[in-house]
Design a protein around this motif. Sequence first.
Motif, PDB file in Angstrom:
ATOM      1  N   SER A  88       0.811  -1.219   0.000  1.00 22.37           N
ATOM      2  CA  SER A  88       0.000   0.000   0.000  1.00 22.37           C
ATOM      3  C   SER A  88       0.840   1.263   0.000  1.00 22.37           C
ATOM      4  O   SER A  88       0.462   2.280  -0.590  1.00 22.37           O
ATOM      5  N   GLU A  89       2.007   1.224   0.652  1.00 22.71           N
ATOM      6  CA  GLU A  89       2.824   2.424   0.774  1.00 22.71           C
ATOM      7  C   GLU A  89       3.865   2.560  -0.333  1.00 22.71           C
ATOM      8  O   GLU A  89       4.336   3.661  -0.615  1.00 22.71           O
ATOM      9  N   ILE A  90       4.244   1.433  -0.962  1.00 21.65           N
ATOM     10  CA  ILE A  90       5.238   1.472  -2.043  1.00 21.65           C
ATOM     11  C   ILE A  90       4.655   0.714  -3.232  1.00 21.65           C
ATOM     12  O   ILE A  90       5.017  -0.439  -3.493  1.00 21.65           O
ATOM     13  N   PRO A  91       3.742   1.344  -3.979  1.00 17.53           N
ATOM     14  CA  PRO A  91       3.018   0.645  -5.058  1.00 17.53           C
ATOM     15  C   PRO A  91       3.917   0.043  -6.129  1.00 17.53           C
ATOM     16  O   PRO A  91       3.554  -0.949  -6.754  1.00 17.53           O
ATOM     17  N   ASP A 107      12.980  -3.194  -9.175  1.00 16.11           N
ATOM     18  CA  ASP A 107      13.804  -3.095 -10.378  1.00 16.11           C
ATOM     19  C   ASP A 107      13.898  -1.621 -10.769  1.00 16.11           C
ATOM     20  O   ASP A 107      13.445  -0.742 -10.035  1.00 16.11           O
ATOM     21  N   GLU A 108      14.503  -1.326 -11.899  1.00 13.51           N
ATOM     22  CA  GLU A 108      14.752   0.070 -12.243  1.00 13.51           C
ATOM     23  C   GLU A 108      13.477   0.834 -12.594  1.00 13.51           C
ATOM     24  O   GLU A 108      13.502   2.051 -12.746  1.00 13.51           O
ATOM     25  N   ASN A 109      12.366   0.137 -12.683  1.00 13.95           N
ATOM     26  CA  ASN A 109      11.095   0.802 -12.941  1.00 13.95           C
ATOM     27  C   ASN A 109      10.168   0.796 -11.732  1.00 13.95           C
ATOM     28  O   ASN A 109       9.024   1.227 -11.832  1.00 13.95           O
ATOM     29  N   SER A 110      10.645   0.311 -10.585  1.00  7.00           N
ATOM     30  CA  SER A 110       9.710   0.134  -9.478  1.00  7.00           C
ATOM     31  C   SER A 110      10.321   0.348  -8.104  1.00  7.00           C
ATOM     32  O   SER A 110      10.429  -0.584  -7.323  1.00  7.00           O
ATOM     33  N   GLY A 111      10.741   1.549  -7.820  1.00  8.63           N
ATOM     34  CA  GLY A 111      11.042   1.841  -6.429  1.00  8.63           C
ATOM     35  C   GLY A 111      12.444   2.271  -6.099  1.00  8.63           C
ATOM     36  O   GLY A 111      12.651   3.331  -5.523  1.00  8.63           O
ATOM     37  N   VAL A 112      13.457   1.474  -6.397  1.00 10.94           N
ATOM     38  CA  VAL A 112      14.835   1.834  -6.095  1.00 10.94           C
ATOM     39  C   VAL A 112      15.582   1.917  -7.419  1.00 10.94           C
ATOM     40  O   VAL A 112      15.780   0.912  -8.089  1.00 10.94           O
ATOM     41  N   TYR A 113      15.965   3.115  -7.790  1.00 11.96           N
ATOM     42  CA  TYR A 113      16.510   3.363  -9.121  1.00 11.96           C
ATOM     43  C   TYR A 113      18.007   3.636  -9.058  1.00 11.96           C
ATOM     44  O   TYR A 113      18.481   4.342  -8.178  1.00 11.96           O
ATOM     45  N   PHE A 114      18.738   3.084 -10.023  1.00  9.50           N
ATOM     46  CA  PHE A 114      20.160   3.372 -10.162  1.00  9.50           C
ATOM     47  C   PHE A 114      20.432   3.770 -11.603  1.00  9.50           C
ATOM     48  O   PHE A 114      19.961   3.113 -12.534  1.00  9.50           O
ATOM     49  N   ALA A 115      21.188   4.839 -11.782  1.00 14.20           N
ATOM     50  CA  ALA A 115      21.614   5.208 -13.127  1.00 14.20           C
ATOM     51  C   ALA A 115      22.580   4.144 -13.642  1.00 14.20           C
ATOM     52  O   ALA A 115      23.167   3.381 -12.865  1.00 14.20           O
ATOM     53  N   THR A 116      22.748   4.084 -14.961  1.00 15.40           N
ATOM     54  CA  THR A 116      23.630   3.087 -15.565  1.00 15.40           C
ATOM     55  C   THR A 116      25.021   3.162 -14.961  1.00 15.40           C
ATOM     56  O   THR A 116      25.626   4.241 -14.877  1.00 15.40           O
ATOM     57  N   VAL A 210      17.252  -4.790  -6.985  1.00 12.75           N
ATOM     58  CA  VAL A 210      17.597  -5.053  -5.590  1.00 12.75           C
ATOM     59  C   VAL A 210      16.448  -5.863  -5.010  1.00 12.75           C
ATOM     60  O   VAL A 210      15.280  -5.493  -5.155  1.00 12.75           O
ATOM     61  N   GLU A 211      16.777  -6.974  -4.400  1.00  7.99           N
ATOM     62  CA  GLU A 211      15.759  -7.857  -3.845  1.00  7.99           C
ATOM     63  C   GLU A 211      15.915  -7.910  -2.331  1.00  7.99           C
ATOM     64  O   GLU A 211      17.027  -7.965  -1.814  1.00  7.99           O
ATOM     65  N   ILE A 212      14.792  -7.872  -1.627  1.00 12.97           N
ATOM     66  CA  ILE A 212      14.814  -7.848  -0.170  1.00 12.97           C
ATOM     67  C   ILE A 212      13.978  -9.002   0.370  1.00 12.97           C
ATOM     68  O   ILE A 212      12.833  -9.204  -0.042  1.00 12.97           O
ATOM     69  N   GLY A 213      14.566  -9.757   1.268  1.00 11.00           N
ATOM     70  CA  GLY A 213      13.846 -10.821   1.955  1.00 11.00           C
ATOM     71  C   GLY A 213      13.595 -10.421   3.398  1.00 11.00           C
ATOM     72  O   GLY A 213      14.468  -9.847   4.057  1.00 11.00           O
ATOM     73  N   ILE A 214      12.403 -10.692   3.892  1.00 10.17           N
ATOM     74  CA  ILE A 214      12.037 -10.360   5.265  1.00 10.17           C
ATOM     75  C   ILE A 214      11.648 -11.658   5.965  1.00 10.17           C
ATOM     76  O   ILE A 214      10.738 -12.361   5.512  1.00 10.17           O
ATOM     77  N   VAL A 215      12.339 -11.972   7.050  1.00 10.92           N
ATOM     78  CA  VAL A 215      12.111 -13.230   7.753  1.00 10.92           C
ATOM     79  C   VAL A 215      11.982 -12.969   9.249  1.00 10.92           C
ATOM     80  O   VAL A 215      12.443 -11.950   9.768  1.00 10.92           O
TER      81      VAL A 215
END
Length: 230
Positions: A88-91, A107-116, A210-215
Amino acid sequence: MTQIFKNIGVMIIAVAILSSCEATKNANNTQKGAVIGTAGGAILGGIIGNNVGKRNSALGAVIGGVVGGVAGGVIGKQMDKQAQKIESEIPGAEVTRVGEGIDVVFDENSGVYFATNKSDINAKSQANLNKLAGIFKEYPDTNIIVEGHTDSTGDDSYNMTLSQKRANAVTEYLVSQGISRSRLTTYAHGETLPKYDNSTAEGRAKNRRVEIGIVANEKMKREAQNQVKQ
């Protein structure tokens, strides 16, 4: 002989998963966590974790960290709430509830962006990571795996270094926002764990992620087990 045991293990997993899928067809994530736990608990989770991307990947750690049984269902209920909050907070984030944990992909289109070829976090990425850090503070009894990935373009060693820099950048930013470093584990995978087809531009863009796992941490596990005993 080792391969024979692996094949037997895969067959057992397949039977367990088929049984679990049938049993959880109309269940929510909390109920699914309990059923999957009774199908094999931490042992099954560990075997699956080792076969779907190794335990040092976010998804592998999430699946491999299964507590199982009714306690797993209690943990799953808490993870349901956290996953919904992230969605809900990070669509733009791709949020997947897996077993007793959460897998989040930027990914580069969804939330955390890095230039080339860059690893610095820009303003829009900071805004999303601020929201994520706030959610992590609301749910303090979790551990967080941060991993960097690249597409297959370029030199292998360069990609590994770049993915490490990007994962480190996310980790350090979360720490700067008040997330305890003890909760965070960082991995770099370069181009070794693609989720999409590197032969297409769209696939490469999605693999630059960037992938994040929450455990659950040990405190959450103990509390879930104590709740079951009461």
